[in-house]
Structure formats: C-alpha cells, structure tokens
Enzyme design. Structure first.
Site, PDB file in Angstrom:
ATOM      1  N   LEU A  52     -12.199 -19.683  -1.704  1.00 21.92           N
ATOM      2  CA  LEU A  52     -10.254 -20.571  -1.382  1.00 21.92           C
ATOM      3  C   LEU A  52      -9.397 -20.019  -2.806  1.00 21.92           C
ATOM      4  CD1 LEU A  52     -11.693 -24.435  -1.325  1.00 21.92           C
ATOM      5  CD2 LEU A  52     -11.027 -22.756   0.197  1.00 21.92           C
ATOM      6  N   THR A 141      -8.123  -3.445   9.420  1.00 22.71           N
ATOM      7  CA  THR A 141      -6.833  -3.731  10.144  1.00 22.71           C
ATOM      8  C   THR A 141      -6.106  -2.049  10.592  1.00 22.71           C
ATOM      9  OG1 THR A 141      -4.577  -4.167   9.067  1.00 22.71           O
ATOM     10  CG2 THR A 141      -5.907  -2.544   7.660  1.00 22.71           C
ATOM     11  N   ASP A 142      -5.624  -2.853  11.091  1.00 24.23           N
ATOM     12  CA  ASP A 142      -4.464  -1.329  11.404  1.00 24.23           C
ATOM     13  C   ASP A 142      -3.474  -0.497  10.672  1.00 24.23           C
ATOM     14  OD1 ASP A 142      -2.074  -3.084  11.891  1.00 24.23           O
ATOM     15  OD2 ASP A 142      -1.505  -2.574  13.680  1.00 24.23           O
ATOM     16  N   GLU A 143      -3.339  -0.848   9.735  1.00 27.58           N
ATOM     17  CA  GLU A 143      -2.561  -0.575   8.744  1.00 27.58           C
ATOM     18  C   GLU A 143      -3.135   0.778   8.016  1.00 27.58           C
ATOM     19  OE1 GLU A 143      -0.366  -2.819   5.680  1.00 27.58           O
ATOM     20  OE2 GLU A 143      -0.284  -4.621   7.196  1.00 27.58           O
ATOM     21  N   TYR A 165      -2.661  -2.493  -0.510  1.00 27.32           N
ATOM     22  CA  TYR A 165      -3.022  -3.687   0.174  1.00 27.32           C
ATOM     23  C   TYR A 165      -3.901  -2.728   1.438  1.00 27.32           C
ATOM     24  CZ  TYR A 165      -4.805  -6.035   4.339  1.00 27.32           C
ATOM     25  OH  TYR A 165      -5.232  -6.244   5.871  1.00 27.32           O
ATOM     26  N   LYS A 169      -7.701  -2.400   1.554  1.00 26.76           N
ATOM     27  CA  LYS A 169      -8.925  -1.987   2.973  1.00 26.76           C
ATOM     28  C   LYS A 169      -9.340  -0.425   3.222  1.00 26.76           C
ATOM     29  CE  LYS A 169      -8.785  -5.069   5.370  1.00 26.76           C
ATOM     30  NZ  LYS A 169      -9.616  -6.310   5.707  1.00 26.76           N
ATOM     31  N   LYS A 204       3.636 -14.694   5.254  1.00 26.45           N
ATOM     32  CA  LYS A 204       3.426 -13.583   6.067  1.00 26.45           C
ATOM     33  C   LYS A 204       5.258 -14.332   6.762  1.00 26.45           C
ATOM     34  CE  LYS A 204      -0.157 -12.725   4.570  1.00 26.45           C
ATOM     35  NZ  LYS A 204      -1.179 -13.232   4.900  1.00 26.45           N
TER      36      LYS A 204
HETATM   37  P1  NAD Z   1      -5.444 -14.868   4.722  1.00 26.21           P
HETATM   38  O1  NAD Z   1      -5.312 -14.624   3.371  1.00 26.21           O
HETATM   39  O2  NAD Z   1      -5.024 -15.943   5.190  1.00 26.21           O
HETATM   40  O3  NAD Z   1      -7.272 -15.739   4.254  1.00 26.21           O
HETATM   41  C1  NAD Z   1      -8.129 -15.405   3.337  1.00 26.21           C
HETATM   42  C2  NAD Z   1      -9.156 -15.561   3.113  1.00 26.21           C
HETATM   43  O4  NAD Z   1     -10.409 -14.966   2.511  1.00 26.21           O
HETATM   44  C3  NAD Z   1      -8.677 -16.366   2.453  1.00 26.21           C
HETATM   45  O5  NAD Z   1      -9.234 -17.906   2.989  1.00 26.21           O
HETATM   46  C4  NAD Z   1      -9.654 -16.173   0.958  1.00 26.21           C
HETATM   47  O6  NAD Z   1      -9.663 -17.978   0.110  1.00 26.21           O
HETATM   48  C5  NAD Z   1     -10.160 -16.011   1.296  1.00 26.21           C
HETATM   49  N1  NAD Z   1     -10.706 -14.993   0.014  1.00 26.21           N
HETATM   50  C6  NAD Z   1     -10.033 -14.324  -0.957  1.00 26.21           C
HETATM   51  N2  NAD Z   1     -10.677 -13.147  -1.773  1.00 26.21           N
HETATM   52  C7  NAD Z   1     -12.091 -13.837  -1.589  1.00 26.21           C
HETATM   53  C8  NAD Z   1     -13.080 -13.520  -2.549  1.00 26.21           C
HETATM   54  N3  NAD Z   1     -13.105 -12.765  -3.397  1.00 26.21           N
HETATM   55  N4  NAD Z   1     -14.000 -14.550  -2.113  1.00 26.21           N
HETATM   56  C9  NAD Z   1     -14.079 -15.094  -0.717  1.00 26.21           C
HETATM   57  N5  NAD Z   1     -13.307 -15.494   0.122  1.00 26.21           N
HETATM   58  C10 NAD Z   1     -12.483 -15.052  -0.179  1.00 26.21           C
HETATM   59  O7  NAD Z   1      -5.951 -13.675   5.709  1.00 26.21           O
HETATM   60  P2  NAD Z   1      -6.176 -13.957   6.731  1.00 26.21           P
HETATM   61  O8  NAD Z   1      -4.474 -13.325   7.896  1.00 26.21           O
HETATM   62  O9  NAD Z   1      -7.015 -15.010   7.946  1.00 26.21           O
HETATM   63  O10 NAD Z   1      -6.980 -12.408   7.324  1.00 26.21           O
HETATM   64  C11 NAD Z   1      -8.526 -12.065   7.326  1.00 26.21           C
HETATM   65  C12 NAD Z   1      -8.879 -10.641   7.347  1.00 26.21           C
HETATM   66  O11 NAD Z   1      -8.126  -9.791   8.598  1.00 26.21           O
HETATM   67  C13 NAD Z   1      -8.146  -9.710   6.366  1.00 26.21           C
HETATM   68  O12 NAD Z   1      -9.882  -9.111   5.770  1.00 26.21           O
HETATM   69  C14 NAD Z   1      -7.205  -8.582   6.610  1.00 26.21           C
HETATM   70  O13 NAD Z   1      -7.056  -7.894   6.286  1.00 26.21           O
HETATM   71  C15 NAD Z   1      -8.052  -8.416   8.445  1.00 26.21           C
HETATM   72  N6  NAD Z   1      -6.491  -8.807   8.570  1.00 26.21           N
HETATM   73  C16 NAD Z   1      -5.496  -9.635   9.140  1.00 26.21           C
HETATM   74  C17 NAD Z   1      -4.398  -9.741   9.999  1.00 26.21           C
HETATM   75  C18 NAD Z   1      -3.594 -10.231  10.065  1.00 26.21           C
HETATM   76  O14 NAD Z   1      -2.227 -10.170  10.407  1.00 26.21           O
HETATM   77  N7  NAD Z   1      -3.392 -11.364   9.658  1.00 26.21           N
HETATM   78  C19 NAD Z   1      -4.146  -7.867  10.423  1.00 26.21           C
HETATM   79  C20 NAD Z   1      -5.321  -7.473  10.736  1.00 26.21           C
HETATM   80  C21 NAD Z   1      -6.220  -7.248   9.888  1.00 26.21           C
HETATM   81  O1  DAU Z   2      -1.037  -4.879  11.126  1.00 22.04           O
HETATM   82  C1  DAU Z   2      -2.207  -6.055  10.336  1.00 22.04           C
HETATM   83  C2  DAU Z   2      -1.472  -6.544   9.027  1.00 22.04           C
HETATM   84  O2  DAU Z   2      -0.363  -7.454   9.570  1.00 22.04           O
HETATM   85  C3  DAU Z   2      -2.933  -7.462   7.950  1.00 22.04           C
HETATM   86  O3  DAU Z   2      -3.246  -6.485   8.247  1.00 22.04           O
HETATM   87  C4  DAU Z   2      -1.797  -7.600   7.242  1.00 22.04           C
HETATM   88  O4  DAU Z   2      -3.124  -8.731   6.529  1.00 22.04           O
HETATM   89  C5  DAU Z   2      -0.538  -8.812   7.521  1.00 22.04           C
HETATM   90  O5  DAU Z   2      -0.778  -9.688   5.956  1.00 22.04           O
HETATM   91  C6  DAU Z   2       0.463  -8.163   8.302  1.00 22.04           C
HETATM   92  O6  DAU Z   2       0.991  -6.843   6.895  1.00 22.04           O
HETATM   93  P1  DAU Z   2       2.662  -7.050   7.523  1.00 22.04           P
HETATM   94  O7  DAU Z   2       2.956  -6.232   6.250  1.00 22.04           O
HETATM   95  O8  DAU Z   2       2.887  -5.777   8.503  1.00 22.04           O
HETATM   96  O9  DAU Z   2       3.127  -8.494   7.731  1.00 22.04           O
HETATM   97  P2  DAU Z   2       3.922  -8.889   7.540  1.00 22.04           P
HETATM   98  O10 DAU Z   2       4.321 -10.488   7.657  1.00 22.04           O
HETATM   99  O11 DAU Z   2       3.526  -9.244   5.339  1.00 22.04           O
HETATM  100  O12 DAU Z   2       5.344  -8.639   7.801  1.00 22.04           O
HETATM  101  C7  DAU Z   2       5.914  -8.385   9.310  1.00 22.04           C
HETATM  102  C8  DAU Z   2       6.580  -7.521   8.880  1.00 22.04           C
HETATM  103  O13 DAU Z   2       7.979  -8.035   8.045  1.00 22.04           O
HETATM  104  C9  DAU Z   2       6.662  -5.908   8.002  1.00 22.04           C
HETATM  105  O14 DAU Z   2       7.869  -5.143   8.607  1.00 22.04           O
HETATM  106  C10 DAU Z   2       7.908  -6.427   7.115  1.00 22.04           C
HETATM  107  C11 DAU Z   2       8.847  -7.856   7.017  1.00 22.04           C
HETATM  108  N1  DAU Z   2       9.169  -9.048   6.494  1.00 22.04           N
HETATM  109  C12 DAU Z   2       8.282  -9.581   6.132  1.00 22.04           C
HETATM  110  C13 DAU Z   2       8.169 -10.959   5.140  1.00 22.04           C
HETATM  111  C14 DAU Z   2       7.381 -11.176   4.859  1.00 22.04           C
HETATM  112  C15 DAU Z   2      10.408  -9.319   6.310  1.00 22.04           C
HETATM  113  O15 DAU Z   2      11.420  -8.483   6.691  1.00 22.04           O
HETATM  114  N2  DAU Z   2      10.954 -10.222   5.496  1.00 22.04           N
HETATM  115  C16 DAU Z   2      10.219 -10.591   4.804  1.00 22.04           C
HETATM  116  O16 DAU Z   2      10.822 -11.728   3.910  1.00 22.04           O
END
Ligand code: NAD
Ligand code: DAU
Length: 353
Positions: A52, A141-143, A165, A169, A204
């Site tokens: 959390l 992640t694809d990143e 980040y 990863k 996000k």
């Molecule tokens: P999020 O930030 O919404 O949630 C992360 C969760 O992990 C939170 O509930 C947080 O409390 C918990 N957490 C953080 N540090 C912790 C710790 N040390 N121990 C236990 N719990 C912990 O993230 P999300 O967007 O749901 O992403 C989940 C996973 O998917 C991540 O590994 C992220 O890198 C990966 N991912 C996300 C996306 C995306 O677009 N959201 C895309 C590709 C991969």
């Molecule tokens: O590709 C997977 C990844 O996608 C995950 O691994 C990450 O956890 C997740 O955060 C996400 O990363 P991005 O950097 O692509 O996502 P974000 O939502 O931060 O930004 C999406 C795009 O929008 C990026 O090109 C930056 C842009 N952006 C984002 C924010 C927050 C803006 O232009 N303005 C903004 O305020």
C-alpha cells in the site's frame, strides 16, 4: 514431444482449486486481475501481498474484500522473512508489485531500484525455497527494449531501457531470466504495453487527462505530443496473464500488446471530445527528459499461444472515460489526499521556470 507450428504442445495447468499469490494486487493492474480471476475461477484462492504505497488502494477491491477466497496481506516484497512464509502456501505467483511511474523515477529513482530490482530478487530467492510453486509470472514491461521509430521489438531483442523506471524493470527482467536458467525456476516473463482501464492511478496519462478535463483543468501534453504508445485494455492483459499461467513454460518470454498505436495528441483529443470539453484545454509543456518516442512490440509469440486482444481502443477508451466520469469519488479522494497530488508537470517543470 508433439510439435504445433514449431512449438511444443504444453499441458494446460490452471489456477482453479489452487492458491495464487498476486503481488501489488491493490494497484491498477493487480486489482483488475484479482477481480477477474475470482470471477473466472470459482475455486481459486488469492493472496494479495501489497505494501500500500501511494499507488496501492484498497478501495480498488472493496467489492471482493469479503470474499472468503480472497486474503489481503499488507507487506513489502522486500521483506525476506514475510515472503518466505507466503511462498510455500501457493501454487502460482503473478508478480506485479513495483514502482511504476516513469516521471517519478526521473525525480527520485531510489525506490524503483529497491522495489523493482531488489524486491524481485527477494521473491526469486524465496522461490528457490518453495519447490511446489509451478508457475511464476514475472510482469516486466515493453519499456525495457527502449524506443524505436519504426518496426517492432521481438522477445529476442536486446534490452536498452532509457528511464530509471525501465532500467529497474530491465534489471528485474534479467534477474528473472538468470534465476530460471541457473536454478531452473518456473519463471515466465511478460512484457506488456501501456495498459488503460478502470482504477488506474490518476498520475498516468489517460486518467490524468480524463480527470483534469472533468475538473476543467489544463492537460499538460509533453513535447510535441507525437509520441506513440500501444494501448492495451487491462482486461485483455488479465486474459494474457491467465493464459500464460496455464500454458506458459518456464523460461519463456512473451510480448503483449494490442496493436493500438496512437499518438498522445490523438488520445488527448478523443478524451476531451468525448467529454464535450474544448481542445484548448490541451497545452503543450516541456518534454519529459529522455522521453521514449515510440514503443512497439511484435506479439506473434503470444498469438501462437492462443491470445488475441478482445477490446478495441475505440470502445475501451470510451468505456474508460465513462468509468472515470461515473466514479468521481474514487479519483477525487486520491487527488485530494493530503493535498499532495500534483502532476509531474506541476512538480517538476513549474518549479524550474
Ligand atoms: P501501480 O503503480 O498501479 O500498482 C503497483 C502496486 O504495487 C501498488 O498497489 C503498490 O502499493 C504495490 N507495491 C509497490 N511497492 C511495493 C512493495 N515494495 N511491496 C509490495 N507492494 C508494493 O502499477 P500497475 O500499473 O498496476 O503495474 C503493475 C505492474 O505491471 C508493474 O510491475 C508494472 O511495471 C507493470 N506494467 C504496467 C503497465 C501499465 O501500463 N500500467 C504496463 C506494463 C507493465
Ligand atoms: O509501456 C508500459 C509502461 O507504460 C509501463 O511499464 C509503465 O508502468 C506505465 O507508467 C507506462 O509508461 P508511460 O511513460 O508510457 O505512461 P504515462 O501514462 O506516464 O505516459 C504515457 C504517454 O503520455 C507518454 O508518452 C508521456 C505522455 N504524458 C504523460 C503524462 C502523465 C503526457 O504527455 N503528459 C502527462 O501529463
């Protein structure tokens, strides 16, 4: 072994009737996954281990918290003793817990290294002591591949991450591989693209722009807004995780994307148009340092396994925007929490003008 299109046929294994650990289950993808698995498998039991952090939110799981098949443990994946007591109880693991916001990693990378790299290491070490675990899905992640203007990354391409980040990863991703090769652990790696959907923390892009637009605030579009992301609905991601839990083999790596490549400016316009707000709310601001231009991955491997996205970006985005419109209490509570929520643009650039 029988071959299908050059790939070995794998036995179906399934989480039903088993115990599954989801790390980070109170976050965006985790909470969607917990709900999805409980609904899909009538006899699965789920342990959600979550620290959390600011991103973890038990409100995301209010509707399942009383379910006898669901157990929440508040704890840190870096806590070796705690993790060692949980892993012997489970059949499978979906490891999602991480620090996830690129902008925050630019401001302060420490927690990213500690949770994403070291925390994953603690889990892999505990996995060595839990030989009954049959499937460990490591969500990368694809990143990790970095950016490319044309073409697509395959699972065999080198990892060239650009942000603290994605570098964290990538470190965890390579540790996952090393622990599979060295110790034969049943780890499968997923590299999904940008997820969107309900319960995404409003720092996000899509939830930030949607909720800011609902509040009549300006929408800070980084740089020229021509960066491209490939949007994956979170339910399609849940389906991919489920399939890989059942059919993935130790050591396999799968890209997961839906072929929805859209420039940010276009996503921003669709959001304001749907909400009936003026496009003048969208303001370009200085670019994110090291901003990746485009993420693009080749997903043939997971297609061969049997996964296809089911949610088009048009209907998925429209439904997502409607969800934030219909749940103001959820996101307002986050934005107002201790008055501390600010977008990266607010905290980083405004202070430097
Ligand atoms: P999020 O930030 O919404 O949630 C992360 C969760 O992990 C939170 O509930 C947080 O409390 C918990 N957490 C953080 N540090 C912790 C710790 N040390 N121990 C236990 N719990 C912990 O993230 P999300 O967007 O749901 O992403 C989940 C996973 O998917 C991540 O590994 C992220 O890198 C990966 N991912 C996300 C996306 C995306 O677009 N959201 C895309 C590709 C991969
Ligand atoms: O590709 C997977 C990844 O996608 C995950 O691994 C990450 O956890 C997740 O955060 C996400 O990363 P991005 O950097 O692509 O996502 P974000 O939502 O931060 O930004 C999406 C795009 O929008 C990026 O090109 C930056 C842009 N952006 C984002 C924010 C927050 C803006 O232009 N303005 C903004 O305020």
């Amino acid at each position: 072994m029988a071959e299908a299109e050059g790939r070995p046929l794998r036995p179906e294994r399934g989480p039903d009737g088993r115990v599954l650990l989801v790390t980070g289950g109170a976050g965006f993808i985790g909470s969607n996954l917990v709900r999805w698995l409980l609904a899909r498998y009538p006899e699965v039991r789920i342990i959600n281990l979550d620290k959390l952090t600011y991103a973890g939110n038990l409100e995301n799981l209010r509707d399942v918290e009383a379910n006898p098949r669901y157990e929440f443990i508040r704890g840190d994946i870096r806590d070796r003793d705690l993790v060692r007591t949980i892993l012997p109880r489970v059949w499978g693991v979906v490891h999602l817990a991480a620090e996830t916001h690129v902008d925050r990693s630019i401001l302060d990378a420490g927690e990213f290294v500690l949770t994403d790299v070291y925390g994953s290491f603690v889990l892999f070490e505990a996995l060595r002591l839990a030989p009954q675990v049959e499937a460990f899905i490591h969500v990368s992640t694809d990143e990790v591949y970095g950016s490319r203007e044309e073409g697509f990354f395959s699972e065999e391409d080198p990892l060239e991450p650009s942000s603290p980040y994605s570098a964290s990863k990538a470190g965890a991703d390579r540790l996952a591989r090393a622990y599979n090769i060295t110790y034969g652990l049943p780890i499968v790696i997923l590299r999904p693209s940008n997820n969107y959907g309900p319960f995404q923390y409003p720092e996000k892009f899509i939830p930030l722009f949607t909720t800011h637009a609902l509040e009549g605030r300006t929408l800070p579009l980084y740089g020229d807004g021509r960066q491209v992301r490939d949007w994956l609905h979170v339910e399609d991601h849940c389906r991919a995780i489920d399939l890989v839990l059942r059919r993935g083999l130790p050591g396999e790596v799968f890209n997961v994307a839906a072929n929805n490549e859209v420039p940010n400016i276009e996503v921003a316009r669709r959001i304001v148009n749907q909400l009936g707000r003026p496009e003048s709310l969208i303001k370009t601001v200085p670019d994110r340092p090291g901003h990746d231009r485009r993420y693009a991955i080749d997903c043939r491997r997971i297609h061969e396994l049997g996964w296809r996205p089911e949610v088009s970006f048009e209907e998925g985005l429209a439904a997502t925007v409607r969800w934030y419109e219909a749940h103001p209490a959820w996101w307002k509570a986050i934005k107002e929490k201790s008055g501390e929520f600010k977008s990266f643009y607010d905290t980083y650039y405004k202070d430097r003008r």
